[in-house]
Design a protein around this motif. Structure first.
Motif, PDB file in Angstrom:
ATOM      1  N   GLU A 277      -1.349  -0.407   7.049  1.00  0.00           N
ATOM      2  CA  GLU A 277      -0.591   0.021   5.879  1.00  0.00           C
ATOM      3  C   GLU A 277      -1.519   0.393   4.725  1.00  0.00           C
ATOM      4  N   ASN A 278      -2.613  -0.336   4.564  1.00  0.00           N
ATOM      5  CA  ASN A 278      -3.607   0.037   3.548  1.00  0.00           C
ATOM      6  C   ASN A 278      -4.135   1.449   3.803  1.00  0.00           C
ATOM      7  N   LYS A 279      -4.437   1.730   5.064  1.00  0.00           N
ATOM      8  CA  LYS A 279      -4.961   3.048   5.427  1.00  0.00           C
ATOM      9  C   LYS A 279      -3.916   4.127   5.186  1.00  0.00           C
ATOM     10  N   ALA A 280      -2.660   3.853   5.544  1.00  0.00           N
ATOM     11  CA  ALA A 280      -1.594   4.838   5.370  1.00  0.00           C
ATOM     12  C   ALA A 280      -1.418   5.195   3.899  1.00  0.00           C
TER      13      ALA A 280
ATOM     14  N   ILE B 268       9.761 -11.226  13.582  1.00  0.00           N
ATOM     15  CA  ILE B 268       9.150 -11.773  12.371  1.00  0.00           C
ATOM     16  C   ILE B 268       8.028 -10.860  11.885  1.00  0.00           C
ATOM     17  N   ASN B 269       7.180 -10.418  12.818  1.00  0.00           N
ATOM     18  CA  ASN B 269       6.015  -9.623  12.445  1.00  0.00           C
ATOM     19  C   ASN B 269       6.397  -8.238  11.928  1.00  0.00           C
ATOM     20  N   THR B 270       7.427  -7.618  12.512  1.00  0.00           N
ATOM     21  CA  THR B 270       7.829  -6.279  12.096  1.00  0.00           C
ATOM     22  C   THR B 270       8.780  -6.327  10.902  1.00  0.00           C
ATOM     23  N   ASN B 271       9.862  -7.067  11.033  1.00  0.00           N
ATOM     24  CA  ASN B 271      10.929  -7.029  10.025  1.00  0.00           C
ATOM     25  C   ASN B 271      10.563  -7.741   8.736  1.00  0.00           C
ATOM     26  N   LEU B 272       9.818  -8.823   8.850  1.00  0.00           N
ATOM     27  CA  LEU B 272       9.521  -9.638   7.669  1.00  0.00           C
ATOM     28  C   LEU B 272       8.087  -9.441   7.185  1.00  0.00           C
ATOM     29  N   ASN B 273       7.117  -9.675   8.067  1.00  0.00           N
ATOM     30  CA  ASN B 273       5.729  -9.444   7.658  1.00  0.00           C
ATOM     31  C   ASN B 273       5.507  -7.975   7.290  1.00  0.00           C
ATOM     32  N   GLY B 274       6.218  -7.074   7.982  1.00  0.00           N
ATOM     33  CA  GLY B 274       6.040  -5.649   7.722  1.00  0.00           C
ATOM     34  C   GLY B 274       6.369  -5.258   6.295  1.00  0.00           C
ATOM     35  N   VAL B 275       7.485  -5.780   5.757  1.00  0.00           N
ATOM     36  CA  VAL B 275       7.842  -5.394   4.381  1.00  0.00           C
ATOM     37  C   VAL B 275       6.835  -5.954   3.379  1.00  0.00           C
ATOM     38  N   PHE B 276       6.254  -7.106   3.708  1.00  0.00           N
ATOM     39  CA  PHE B 276       5.202  -7.673   2.859  1.00  0.00           C
ATOM     40  C   PHE B 276       3.960  -6.800   2.894  1.00  0.00           C
ATOM     41  N   HIS B 277       3.523  -6.423   4.102  1.00  0.00           N
ATOM     42  CA  HIS B 277       2.320  -5.592   4.229  1.00  0.00           C
ATOM     43  C   HIS B 277       2.493  -4.247   3.521  1.00  0.00           C
ATOM     44  N   THR B 278       3.675  -3.650   3.652  1.00  0.00           N
ATOM     45  CA  THR B 278       3.917  -2.355   3.018  1.00  0.00           C
ATOM     46  C   THR B 278       3.890  -2.471   1.502  1.00  0.00           C
ATOM     47  N   LEU B 279       4.487  -3.528   0.981  1.00  0.00           N
ATOM     48  CA  LEU B 279       4.479  -3.708  -0.469  1.00  0.00           C
ATOM     49  C   LEU B 279       3.072  -4.004  -0.985  1.00  0.00           C
ATOM     50  N   LYS B 280       2.348  -4.877  -0.316  1.00  0.00           N
ATOM     51  CA  LYS B 280       0.985  -5.208  -0.748  1.00  0.00           C
ATOM     52  C   LYS B 280       0.100  -3.973  -0.758  1.00  0.00           C
ATOM     53  N   ALA B 281       0.296  -3.109   0.243  1.00  0.00           N
ATOM     54  CA  ALA B 281      -0.535  -1.905   0.326  1.00  0.00           C
ATOM     55  C   ALA B 281      -0.197  -0.896  -0.770  1.00  0.00           C
ATOM     56  N   SER B 282       1.058  -0.875  -1.224  1.00  0.00           N
ATOM     57  CA  SER B 282       1.509   0.171  -2.133  1.00  0.00           C
ATOM     58  C   SER B 282       1.698  -0.269  -3.575  1.00  0.00           C
ATOM     59  N   VAL B 283       1.631  -1.573  -3.848  1.00  0.00           N
ATOM     60  CA  VAL B 283       2.060  -2.060  -5.164  1.00  0.00           C
ATOM     61  C   VAL B 283       1.206  -1.523  -6.313  1.00  0.00           C
ATOM     62  N   GLU B 284      -0.100  -1.374  -6.125  1.00  0.00           N
ATOM     63  CA  GLU B 284      -0.928  -0.879  -7.226  1.00  0.00           C
ATOM     64  C   GLU B 284      -0.606   0.576  -7.545  1.00  0.00           C
ATOM     65  N   ALA B 285      -0.341   1.369  -6.503  1.00  0.00           N
ATOM     66  CA  ALA B 285       0.059   2.761  -6.738  1.00  0.00           C
ATOM     67  C   ALA B 285       1.408   2.821  -7.437  1.00  0.00           C
ATOM     68  N   LEU B 286       2.312   1.927  -7.077  1.00  0.00           N
ATOM     69  CA  LEU B 286       3.633   1.907  -7.702  1.00  0.00           C
ATOM     70  C   LEU B 286       3.555   1.436  -9.154  1.00  0.00           C
ATOM     71  N   LYS B 287       2.596   0.591  -9.471  1.00  0.00           N
ATOM     72  CA  LYS B 287       2.398   0.203 -10.869  1.00  0.00           C
ATOM     73  C   LYS B 287       2.004   1.427 -11.700  1.00  0.00           C
ATOM     74  N   LYS B 288       1.142   2.254 -11.138  1.00  0.00           N
ATOM     75  CA  LYS B 288       0.684   3.439 -11.866  1.00  0.00           C
ATOM     76  C   LYS B 288       1.820   4.439 -12.089  1.00  0.00           C
ATOM     77  N   SER B 289       2.679   4.570 -11.104  1.00  0.00           N
ATOM     78  CA  SER B 289       3.754   5.558 -11.199  1.00  0.00           C
ATOM     79  C   SER B 289       5.044   4.977 -11.760  1.00  0.00           C
ATOM     80  N   GLU B 290       5.054   3.648 -11.973  1.00  0.00           N
ATOM     81  CA  GLU B 290       6.303   2.953 -12.315  1.00  0.00           C
ATOM     82  C   GLU B 290       7.381   3.385 -11.329  1.00  0.00           C
ATOM     83  N   GLY B 291       7.062   3.175 -10.058  1.00  0.00           N
ATOM     84  CA  GLY B 291       7.869   3.704  -8.973  1.00  0.00           C
ATOM     85  C   GLY B 291       8.968   2.782  -8.481  1.00  0.00           C
ATOM     86  N   TYR B 292       9.383   3.034  -7.244  1.00  0.00           N
ATOM     87  CA  TYR B 292      10.541   2.352  -6.668  1.00  0.00           C
ATOM     88  C   TYR B 292      10.171   1.846  -5.281  1.00  0.00           C
TER      89      TYR B 292
END
Length: 236
Positions: free
Chosen positions: A68-71, A109-133
């Motif tokens: 997710e970081n790479k994506a 657990i790994n896809t449905n739950l850990n996945g949403v965590f990994h996606t948010l962790k990877a994208s949160v700094e970019a979303l802070k910059k854009s004040e995104g959703y």
């Protein structure tokens, strides 16, 4: 949010709700990255969406934080920003708890739950910059338990709780966070093949329209948890 030129990332975007949402967002003038575990299937989906300059196909397994970081890095490298994330990737294994295997449990657990965590962790700094959703795709199974659904219920109850708490953590940065909880949707989920018999169900594009409605809402207002179901049940 003025959507023209905004950038969205959709996990599990090669079919179903992810693909349907990508179609709607592209039609609204957005640029859309879609990801999946198999690059070939994602590339085929991206090609069928058309408008290749506004679509990016990514190979990413949401169970792996590094993927997710790479994506997200590829999205930023291509378009310079990230405004909307739909954490849509999910799996379902349904069996009585005494018959469910450890692999089936951990896959969910790994896809449905850990996945949403990994996606948010990877994208949160970019979303802070854009004040995104940031939007997660949960389920009515996140509030209604059912027989043979212990594992799936556990993950979707978790997604709802995770998203609501993340909303409280992130709104001070101007990030909006919501979870969508659909009932029956006409998708390929759980090896189902959609057909005319699924006409009574929510269609993937309907969820895309709901995402679009969220993005267009006045920024002072946040629908943080949305239940959505077919208007009428299967009348058979």
């Amino acid at each position: 949010m003025n959507l023209n030129g905004k950038v969205a990332y959709i996990t599990g975007g090669s079919k179903g709700i992810g693909y349907g949402t990508a179609k709607i967002l592209l039609a609204a003038g957005m640029k859309v990255a879609i990801s999946g575990r198999t690059l070939k299937s994602v590339q085929e989906a991206a090609k069928s969406l058309g408008n290749e300059s506004n679509v990016l196909a990514l190979e990413s397994d949401v169970t792996k934080h590094e993927d997710e970081n790479k994506a997200v890095a590829e999205i930023i490298n291509k378009w310079g920003q990230l405004d909307v994330v739909l954490a849509n990737a999910g799996v379902g294994n349904f069996a009585p708890i005494d018959q469910m295997t450890e692999k089936e449990w951990h896959d969910m657990i790994n896809t449905n739950l850990n996945g949403v965590f990994h996606t948010l962790k990877a994208s949160v700094e970019a979303l802070k910059k854009s004040e995104g959703y940031y939007i997660t795709l949960a389920s009515l199974a996140g509030t209604n338990f059912f027989e043979n659904g212990a594992g799936y219920n556990a993950t979707k109850f978790g997604v709802v709780g995770f998203t609501q708490a993340a909303m409280l953590d992130l709104r001070k940065y101007g990030i909006k966070v919501s979870t969508i909880m659909p009932g029956s949707v006409a998708t390929h989920f759980n090896d189902h093949t959609p057909s005319e018999k699924d006409a009574w169900k929510i269609q993937p594009e309907d969820i895309g329209e709901l995402v679009l409605d969220l993005l267009k809402m006045n920024p002072r207002t946040l629908p943080s948890k949305i239940e959505v179901r077919p208007t009428r049940p299967d009348l058979k």
